[in-house]
Write a protein that holds these residues in place. Structure first.
Motif, PDB file in Angstrom:
ATOM      1  N   ASN A  84       5.944   3.091  -3.900  1.00 45.67           N
ATOM      2  CA  ASN A  84       5.315   4.033  -4.802  1.00 45.67           C
ATOM      3  C   ASN A  84       6.373   4.783  -5.606  1.00 45.67           C
ATOM      4  O   ASN A  84       6.325   4.796  -6.829  1.00 45.67           O
ATOM      5  CB  ASN A  84       4.435   5.016  -4.022  1.00 45.67           C
ATOM      6  CG  ASN A  84       3.746   6.014  -4.906  1.00 45.67           C
ATOM      7  OD1 ASN A  84       4.259   7.105  -5.111  1.00 45.67           O
ATOM      8  ND2 ASN A  84       2.604   5.631  -5.456  1.00 45.67           N
TER       9      ASN A  84
ATOM     10  N   HIS B 265       2.796   2.912  -0.196  1.00 41.51           N
ATOM     11  CA  HIS B 265       1.334   2.882  -0.187  1.00 41.51           C
ATOM     12  C   HIS B 265       0.892   1.747   0.735  1.00 41.51           C
ATOM     13  O   HIS B 265       1.229   0.589   0.501  1.00 41.51           O
ATOM     14  CB  HIS B 265       0.825   2.661  -1.620  1.00 41.51           C
ATOM     15  CG  HIS B 265      -0.653   2.712  -1.744  1.00 41.51           C
ATOM     16  ND1 HIS B 265      -1.377   3.861  -1.579  1.00 41.51           N
ATOM     17  CD2 HIS B 265      -1.552   1.738  -1.999  1.00 41.51           C
ATOM     18  CE1 HIS B 265      -2.658   3.595  -1.753  1.00 41.51           C
ATOM     19  NE2 HIS B 265      -2.780   2.313  -2.010  1.00 41.51           N
TER      20      HIS B 265
ATOM     21  N   THR C 130       1.830   7.403   0.921  1.00 38.03           N
ATOM     22  CA  THR C 130       0.978   8.008  -0.100  1.00 38.03           C
ATOM     23  C   THR C 130      -0.458   7.667   0.239  1.00 38.03           C
ATOM     24  O   THR C 130      -0.736   6.689   0.934  1.00 38.03           O
ATOM     25  CB  THR C 130       1.293   7.490  -1.510  1.00 38.03           C
ATOM     26  OG1 THR C 130       1.090   6.087  -1.532  1.00 38.03           O
ATOM     27  CG2 THR C 130       2.692   7.837  -1.918  1.00 38.03           C
TER      28      THR C 130
END
Length: 190
Positions: free
Chosen positions: A141, A153, A189
């Motif tokens: 990310n 991610h 994330t």
């Protein structure tokens, strides 16, 4: 057509292997029916009561369910939807909606660009293949050069998996810190 199934570390997700290519490049994660409208297969899977997530990998489909439904009741309709899709010859995506998921392509400069290239290379060659075996994917990310934090991610079976934080910290973080000394920490994330 014979479709194999495999358990994943996430008890709410099952991996389906149709014995053929699913997605030529990248991966694709669908978190709800609205996102799934670009894919006839994903939409069909979301039509099954209890399905909460669909993920396409190179040669597999992972399907997530809610806690109120059991795999013995969901497995047959999911298998039927996947088989019907691949035997029908319908495309995986409507028109040009294929947009394969990949690493974030934010441009970095100088030494930071080299560090990010090393991180992405490690992810692609050592980490993503292992994560794909469990029915998921992990994508870069961003990287904060000031703090050394890498943001990743998690997708597919890895998203929401009880063991994903252990995988991220014990496996991914240790490997990145070992090979890329600029990395101090790895975070997920949402």
């Amino acid at each position: 057509m014979f479709i194999q199934t495999e358990a994943t570390p996430n008890p709410e997700v099952l991996k389906f292997l149709p014995g053929r290519e699913v997605l030529a490049e990248g991966s694709r994660d669908f978190r709800d029916m609205d996102e799934a409208q670009v894919s006839p297969l994903a939409a069909d899977l979301f039509d099954i009561e209890g399905v909460t997530r669909v993920f396409f990998g190179a040669d597999f489909v992972t399907v997530g369910k809610d806690a109120h439904h059991d795999w013995p009741h969901l497995k047959a309709p999911v298998l039927a939807a996947i088989m019907d899709h691949f035997t029908s010859g319908r495309p995986l995506f409507v028109e040009s909606a294929a947009e394969a998921g990949g690493h974030d392509d934010t441009a970095y400069e100088g030494e930071t660009a080299q560090v990010v290239a090393e991180i992405k290379d490690l992810l692609d060659t050592r980490i993503r293949p292992a994560v794909a075996q469990d029915g998921g994917d992990i994508l870069f990310n961003r990287f904060d050069a000031d703090t050394g934090v890498v943001w990743l991610h998690m997708r597919g079976a890895c998203s929401g998996c009880p063991s994903s934080s252990a995988t991220l910290k014990a496996g991914v973080e240790n490997m990145l810190k070992h090979y890329v000394p600029e990395v101090t920490r790895v975070e997920q994330t949402l």
